[in-house]
Design a protein around this motif. Structure first.
Motif: not given
Length: 409
Positions: A5-7, A19-29, A60-61
């Motif tokens: 399940n995902y957006a 939100q977890l995946a996009e959070h890590w992507a925003a941190r450069g991963a 979202g990256g």
């Protein structure tokens, strides 16, 4: 990350994975997600994905790799098995094309996603980190689905296989610990990573939203939002509505039991069905209700915390939980102080609680106000994501591979 399940799915596990995946992507991963085709909670394939066997998209990256699977409109043990088998076969036959990962994270359920994630981690010899949102073995045994006992045994074997290959296991509530340990996981490898409130706070006046929805100010509105499945036992709301035509009940969302519930409610004029609200409108619709209901069947051993509960708390309205007194949902309602508990599958008790809240608006407002305070204290997005940051950092700092994790147990 492997998460069926995902957006654009906006209820259930999907928002947490997104939100977890996009959070890590925003941190450069560089984050890749192996997901299913959007289908939840309606259990109907999103029309935008009709006819597509595989898809690769950027959200979202995050690079999202989707694989086709069956989507059972009705839940039986066989149909659910076909759903999981089709997911697993397609995910293993066509894993994402991506650089070698540093770690593989999975959201449970589904079973297929957990097994596929464990296999991908094994192939790359990197740590595997499952996050247990629910356990399908226990759920299948309690679901009321024909063949549930056999399905539970198969699910438990798959869970034992996947969790036994984990470097660390995250659980969203302490009630999962005994079950996870019973599946062979050493207690020293279990970490508590509670979910967070993934919705924004209400932004519009309640009266404005009620007028738009056609909810009169003089009537009490009891709202249930989310999946309409067997586990929820939403018949209790239909039967409570039948007992008192002066109280309005609203079931908002979709699920494999919606048609049966609509048939049961055919002669109940004070019960309405609404489609799921748009993401931007969702917090205001929740806040417009007088009471927010969460229900489960009496036979359900409640270990998980429904995702709707964190959204309910953020809405600032009192929560009415028709659930077993022992379990994750009851624990959270008691801990928050934001609601009341009544026995499951007891429409008269549920209705009496609604009337008591209506008779004392001040007390109801005080209960509701505790929800946002509890979110700020324990369920903020920053805190929830931070706990998962710590989980991943611990695994990566250890340099623990799947094989080392298995040897330690």
């Amino acid at each position: 990350m492997v998460s069926t399940n995902y957006a654009p799915e906006h209820t259930g596990i999907g928002p947490y994975a997104t939100q977890l995946a996009e959070h890590w992507a925003a941190r450069g991963a560089d984050i890749h997600v192996l997901a299913g085709m959007p289908h939840y909670p309606s259990w109907r394939l999103d029309p935008d994905y009709a006819g597509r066997w595989r898809a690769r998209e950027s959200r979202g990256g995050v690079t999202v790799h989707r694989r086709r699977h069956t989507v059972p409109a009705r839940q039986t043990a066989l149909r659910r098995a076909l759903f999981e088998a089709s997911l697993l076969c397609h995910q293993l036959a066509a894993p994402p094309r991506m650089p070698r990962p540093h770690a593989v994270v999975a959201q449970l359920p589904s079973l297929a996603g957990a097994v596929a994630a464990a296999r991908i981690a094994h192939r790359h010899r990197v740590p595997f980190v499952p996050v247990v949102q629910d356990l399908m073995g226990a759920a299948a045994a309690q679901s009321g689905i024909s063949g549930g006992d056999k399905a539970a045994a198969v699910a438990a074997r798959a869970e034992r296989y996947a969790l036994g290959r984990a470097a660390l296991v995250g659980v969203i509530h302490d009630t999962f610990r005994p079950r996870v340990e019973a599946l062979g996981v050493d207690p020293s490898r279990i970490r508590l990573v509670p979910n967070w409130s993934h919705v924004e706070r209400p932004s519009r006046p309640r009266g404005e939203t009620r007028a738009r929805l056609g909810w009169p100010e003089g009537r009490q509105v009891v709202l249930h939002s989310g999946n309409m499945g067997l586990k929820q036992g939403l018949e209790v709301l239909v039967d409570a509505a039948r007992l008192d035509p002066e109280v309005d009940f609203v079931l908002m969302g979709d699920g494999n039991q919606r048609t049966a519930l609509e048939e049961r409610a055919r002669s109940v004029p004070n019960l309405r069905f609404l489609p799921a609200a748009e993401t931007a409108d969702f917090p205001d619709v929740l806040a417009a209700a007088d009471v927010l209901a969460v229900t489960q069947r009496a036979s359900v051993l409640d270990m998980s915390v429904p995702s709707k509960l964190t959204s309910y708390f953020a809405a600032g309205r009192p929560v009415l939980a028709s659930v077993a007194a022992e379990g994750g949902t009851a624990d959270e309602v008691r801990r928050s102080g934001a609601g009341v508990l009544v026995p499951p599958e007891d429409p008269a008790a549920l209705l009496n609680a609604v009337r008591e809240l209506a008779a004392d608006p001040g007390a109801a407002d005080r209960l509701g106000a505790r929800g946002p305070a509890y979110v700020d204290e324990r369920l903020s997005r920053a805190a929830g994501l931070g706990r998962l940051d710590d989980l991943l950092a611990e695994v990566l700092d250890r340099g623990t591979t799947v094989h080392e994790g298995v040897r330690r147990t």
